[in-house]
Design a protein around this motif. Sequence first.
Motif, PDB file in Angstrom:
ATOM      1  N   SER A 104      64.806  24.218   8.501  1.00 32.05           N
ATOM      2  CA  SER A 104      63.470  24.065   7.930  1.00 32.05           C
ATOM      3  C   SER A 104      63.160  25.279   7.060  1.00 32.05           C
ATOM      4  CB  SER A 104      62.432  23.936   9.044  1.00 32.05           C
ATOM      5  OG  SER A 104      62.384  25.140   9.808  1.00 32.05           O
ATOM      6  N   SER A 146      54.935  17.155   5.888  1.00 30.19           N
ATOM      7  CA  SER A 146      56.090  16.283   6.072  1.00 30.19           C
ATOM      8  C   SER A 146      56.034  15.687   7.466  1.00 30.19           C
ATOM      9  CB  SER A 146      57.399  17.054   5.884  1.00 30.19           C
ATOM     10  OG  SER A 146      58.502  16.227   6.198  1.00 30.19           O
ATOM     11  N   TYR A 147      56.091  14.372   7.552  1.00 32.28           N
ATOM     12  CA  TYR A 147      56.005  13.694   8.837  1.00 32.28           C
ATOM     13  C   TYR A 147      57.285  13.854   9.646  1.00 32.28           C
ATOM     14  CZ  TYR A 147      51.898  11.647   6.727  1.00 32.28           C
ATOM     15  OH  TYR A 147      50.689  11.469   6.120  1.00 32.28           O
ATOM     16  N   ASN A 148      58.328  14.400   9.027  1.00 37.49           N
ATOM     17  CA  ASN A 148      59.553  14.649   9.777  1.00 37.49           C
ATOM     18  C   ASN A 148      59.341  15.708  10.862  1.00 37.49           C
ATOM     19  OD1 ASN A 148      61.018  12.836   8.159  1.00 37.49           O
ATOM     20  ND2 ASN A 148      61.484  14.427   6.657  1.00 37.49           N
ATOM     21  N   TYR A 149      58.342  16.569  10.665  1.00 34.11           N
ATOM     22  CA  TYR A 149      58.083  17.634  11.618  1.00 34.11           C
ATOM     23  C   TYR A 149      57.029  17.256  12.651  1.00 34.11           C
ATOM     24  CZ  TYR A 149      60.733  20.590   8.450  1.00 34.11           C
ATOM     25  OH  TYR A 149      61.730  21.120   7.670  1.00 34.11           O
ATOM     26  N   TYR A 202      58.207   9.850  17.733  1.00 32.62           N
ATOM     27  CA  TYR A 202      59.190   9.377  16.751  1.00 32.62           C
ATOM     28  C   TYR A 202      59.051   7.869  16.536  1.00 32.62           C
ATOM     29  CZ  TYR A 202      63.722   8.108  14.752  1.00 32.62           C
ATOM     30  OH  TYR A 202      64.718   7.586  13.961  1.00 32.62           O
ATOM     31  N   THR A 237      54.712   3.433   9.823  1.00 34.40           N
ATOM     32  CA  THR A 237      55.288   4.009   8.604  1.00 34.40           C
ATOM     33  C   THR A 237      54.472   3.654   7.368  1.00 34.40           C
ATOM     34  OG1 THR A 237      57.504   3.884   9.538  1.00 34.40           O
ATOM     35  CG2 THR A 237      57.334   4.121   7.146  1.00 34.40           C
TER      36      THR A 237
END
Length: 232
Positions: free
Chosen positions: A114, A139-142, A190, A197
């Motif tokens: 990151s 960022s939605y990844n985090y 997750y 989404t």
Amino acid sequence: CYCYCNSPSFFAGAVGVVVFNDYFVGLIAYFSIVIANFIIAILLGIKNKIPEKSKVRLNIKLNPNILIDSITSAAKVLFTICAMLIFFASVIAILSSSGILNILSNNLMQILHSDYFIAESSLMSFFEISKISTMSKNSYNYLPLMTCIAAFGGICMITQIIGITAGKINLKKFAVSRAFHIAISGIMCYYLIKLFTINLSINTIYYQKIIYSKNISIIPSICLIFMVIILL
């Protein structure tokens, strides 16, 4: 059962609005942790029998000392919480000024793949959970990572629980249950992100970087300590 969770307003504000500019994103993290709490409660309660209801009537006597004792007890708990907050805020400040936080952040940055600010915010949140709002990466990844950190609660919150309960909890069971809870919370987050989404992708258009001041005054902390002492 060793379950706890921050309020929905904390997740909607500190996580949702501040970091992602969308309160709904913060509520996804909140419900992920709540669902994980229910799962842990069910698993830990399988072998435990439900105690029978006591038929003994409580003999409550009205006494002026009850009010005094309750206020004194509440003040002691408040002092413990405030003292822990001030202590870990000082720890973070010392780590930051000494350069240790910078070294740890660089190492964690390589592990997480990151940027520096995500790593630094993660480390500060590990000590004090309110620092999670310093993550400015939209960022939605985090989000699962943030959910795991929030599920952990930070060392500050854990020491508050240990202090308030006066060592009456089993630390080994507490640590094991929290480890499973953190993992379940991240997994739930997750899959909830995958479920929503379409709704989440709409909010990535707008992003506002929030600037945090490094100048911290110690005067409000001193005033807070004096206020608690007066209450005692």
